[in-house]
Design a protein around this motif. Structure first.
Motif, short mmCIF file in Angstrom:
data_model
loop_
_atom_site.label_atom_id
_atom_site.label_comp_id
_atom_site.label_asym_id
_atom_site.label_seq_id
_atom_site.Cartn_x
_atom_site.Cartn_y
_atom_site.Cartn_z
N GLY A 9 -5.97 -11.06 -4.59
CA GLY A 9 -4.82 -11.91 -4.88
C GLY A 9 -3.48 -11.29 -4.54
O GLY A 9 -2.44 -11.92 -4.76
N SER A 10 -3.46 -10.07 -4.03
CA SER A 10 -2.17 -9.41 -3.78
C SER A 10 -1.51 -9.96 -2.51
O SER A 10 -2.07 -9.88 -1.42
N PRO A 11 -0.27 -10.47 -2.64
CA PRO A 11 0.40 -10.97 -1.44
C PRO A 11 0.68 -9.86 -0.42
O PRO A 11 0.75 -10.11 0.78
N TYR A 12 0.79 -8.63 -0.92
CA TYR A 12 1.05 -7.51 0.00
C TYR A 12 -0.21 -7.19 0.80
O TYR A 12 -0.13 -6.88 2.00
N CYS A 13 -1.37 -7.27 0.14
CA CYS A 13 -2.62 -7.08 0.89
C CYS A 13 -2.82 -8.24 1.86
O CYS A 13 -3.28 -8.04 2.99
N ALA A 39 -6.50 1.62 -8.80
CA ALA A 39 -5.47 2.21 -7.92
C ALA A 39 -4.72 3.33 -8.63
O ALA A 39 -3.70 3.82 -8.14
N ARG A 40 -5.24 3.74 -9.77
CA ARG A 40 -4.56 4.80 -10.55
C ARG A 40 -5.45 6.02 -10.73
O ARG A 40 -5.09 6.94 -11.46
N THR A 41 -6.60 6.03 -10.09
CA THR A 41 -7.49 7.19 -10.23
C THR A 41 -6.90 8.36 -9.43
O THR A 41 -6.14 8.14 -8.48
N GLY A 51 0.26 4.34 -6.59
CA GLY A 51 -0.82 3.68 -7.33
C GLY A 51 -0.88 2.19 -7.07
O GLY A 51 -1.15 1.40 -7.99
N GLN A 52 -0.62 1.80 -5.84
CA GLN A 52 -0.59 0.37 -5.51
C GLN A 52 -1.48 0.06 -4.31
O GLN A 52 -1.79 0.95 -3.51
N VAL A 53 -1.84 -1.21 -4.19
CA VAL A 53 -2.46 -1.72 -2.97
C VAL A 53 -1.37 -2.47 -2.20
O VAL A 53 -0.43 -2.95 -2.84
N PRO A 54 -1.48 -2.58 -0.90
CA PRO A 54 -2.55 -2.10 -0.03
C PRO A 54 -2.36 -0.64 0.40
O PRO A 54 -1.24 -0.14 0.41
N TYR A 64 0.67 3.41 3.18
CA TYR A 64 0.85 2.39 2.15
C TYR A 64 2.17 1.70 2.44
O TYR A 64 2.86 2.05 3.39
N GLU A 65 2.52 0.71 1.65
CA GLU A 65 3.69 -0.16 1.85
C GLU A 65 3.39 -1.14 3.00
O GLU A 65 3.36 -0.78 4.19
N SER A 66 3.20 -2.41 2.62
CA SER A 66 2.74 -3.40 3.59
C SER A 66 3.61 -3.51 4.84
O SER A 66 3.09 -3.64 5.95
N ALA A 67 4.94 -3.43 4.68
CA ALA A 67 5.81 -3.60 5.85
C ALA A 67 5.63 -2.42 6.83
O ALA A 67 5.65 -2.61 8.05
N1 LIG Z 1 6.15 -2.69 -1.74
C1 LIG Z 1 4.70 -2.65 -1.83
C2 LIG Z 1 4.29 -3.46 -3.04
C3 LIG Z 1 2.81 -3.33 -3.36
C4 LIG Z 1 2.48 -3.91 -4.73
O1 LIG Z 1 3.37 -4.28 -5.52
N2 LIG Z 1 1.18 -4.00 -5.00
C5 LIG Z 1 0.75 -4.50 -6.28
C6 LIG Z 1 -0.24 -5.64 -6.12
S1 LIG Z 1 0.52 -7.12 -5.55
C7 LIG Z 1 0.02 -3.39 -7.02
O2 LIG Z 1 -0.70 -2.62 -6.43
N3 LIG Z 1 0.21 -3.34 -8.34
C8 LIG Z 1 -0.47 -2.41 -9.17
C9 LIG Z 1 0.47 -1.55 -9.94
O3 LIG Z 1 1.67 -1.47 -9.56
O4 LIG Z 1 0.01 -0.94 -10.90
C10 LIG Z 1 4.10 -3.18 -0.53
O5 LIG Z 1 4.80 -3.88 0.20
O6 LIG Z 1 2.96 -2.85 -0.20
#
Ligand SMILES: N[C@@H](CCC(=O)N[C@@H](CS)C(=O)NCC(=O)O)C(=O)O
Length: 202
Positions: A9-13, A39-41, A51-54, A64-67
């Motif tokens: 569901g992640s718009p960035y993924c 994403a925090r392991t 600690g984020q996707v993607p 990392y960082e979609s852009a």
């Molecule tokens: N700026 C980042 C934003 C990534 C982001 O916010 N990912 C969210 C999912 S939509 C995430 O991993 N959230 C988990 C968290 O922050 O704990 C990008 O463009 O990739």
């Protein structure tokens, strides 16, 4: 083999998936449930300290960082091109992506966070303010789209940065205002693209 640490569901993924689909690049999807803390392991934080996707890996390359990921993919796998070749137009494309991330997303996210609360706990005033702010910013894009099929004329990374947000609007009861006809047309055009359909499962 390219690997994508992905949360459905992640718009960035979704942004990265669209680029991979448009370029017909094979990849392995590694489902990463952010709600379960996957994403925090410690292992994951070595890939992405935020600690984020993607996260995308391509051989030894870890990003990392979609852009940033999407620009990398377009540089490394240039066909079909998803950025203008001219430096000035490329800079304009980055401005569009910056506008989407810095100006549109904050009110959108603030609205969404309220919307997702149980009805009785929502701050209706805040929600309405953020809804209007977001739709005002959408109005800026409506002007930008005048006489154009896509933000930069040709389909590319700016459209990909915006598309997942637009597709989510109905589920959040965010309606495109009646005077934003260009945005309405644009959403339909985006939805009909094969790469978008494949990446988002429409
Ligand atoms: N700026 C980042 C934003 C990534 C982001 O916010 N990912 C969210 C999912 S939509 C995430 O991993 N959230 C988990 C968290 O922050 O704990 C990008 O463009 O990739």
């Amino acid at each position: 083999m390219i690997k994508l640490y992905d949360y459905d569901g992640s718009p960035y993924c979704q942004r990265v998936r669209i680029v991979l689909a448009e370029k017909k690049l094979p990849y392995e999807k590694i489902p990463t449930d952010i709600r379960k803390g996957e994403a925090r392991t410690p292992e994951y934080l070595k890939l992405c300290p935020y600690g984020q996707v993607p996260v995308l890996t391509d051989g030894d390359v870890v990003l990392y960082e979609s852009a940033i990921i999407n620009e990398y993919l377009d540089e490394k796998y240039p066909t079909p091109a998803l950025r203008p070749s001219d430096p000035a137009r490329r800079a304009r494309m980055r401005l569009s992506i910056d506008f989407i991330d810095q100006r549109m997303n904050p009110p959108y996210t603030a609205y969404r966070l309220e919307f997702q609360k149980p009805e009785g706990e929502r701050n209706a005033e805040l929600m309405e303010t953020k809804r209007r702010e977001f739709l005002d910013q959408l109005g800026v894009l409506n002007k930008e789209l005048e006489g154009k099929e896509y933000l930069m004329g040709e389909f590319g990374l700016a459209d990909i940065a915006l598309a997942p947000r637009l597709f989510r609007m109905p589920g959040l009861k965010l309606e495109i205002p009646p005077n934003q006809e260009n945005v309405r047309r644009y959403v339909n055009t985006l939805r009909s693209r094969a790469g978008v359909k494949e990446a988002l499962g429409f």
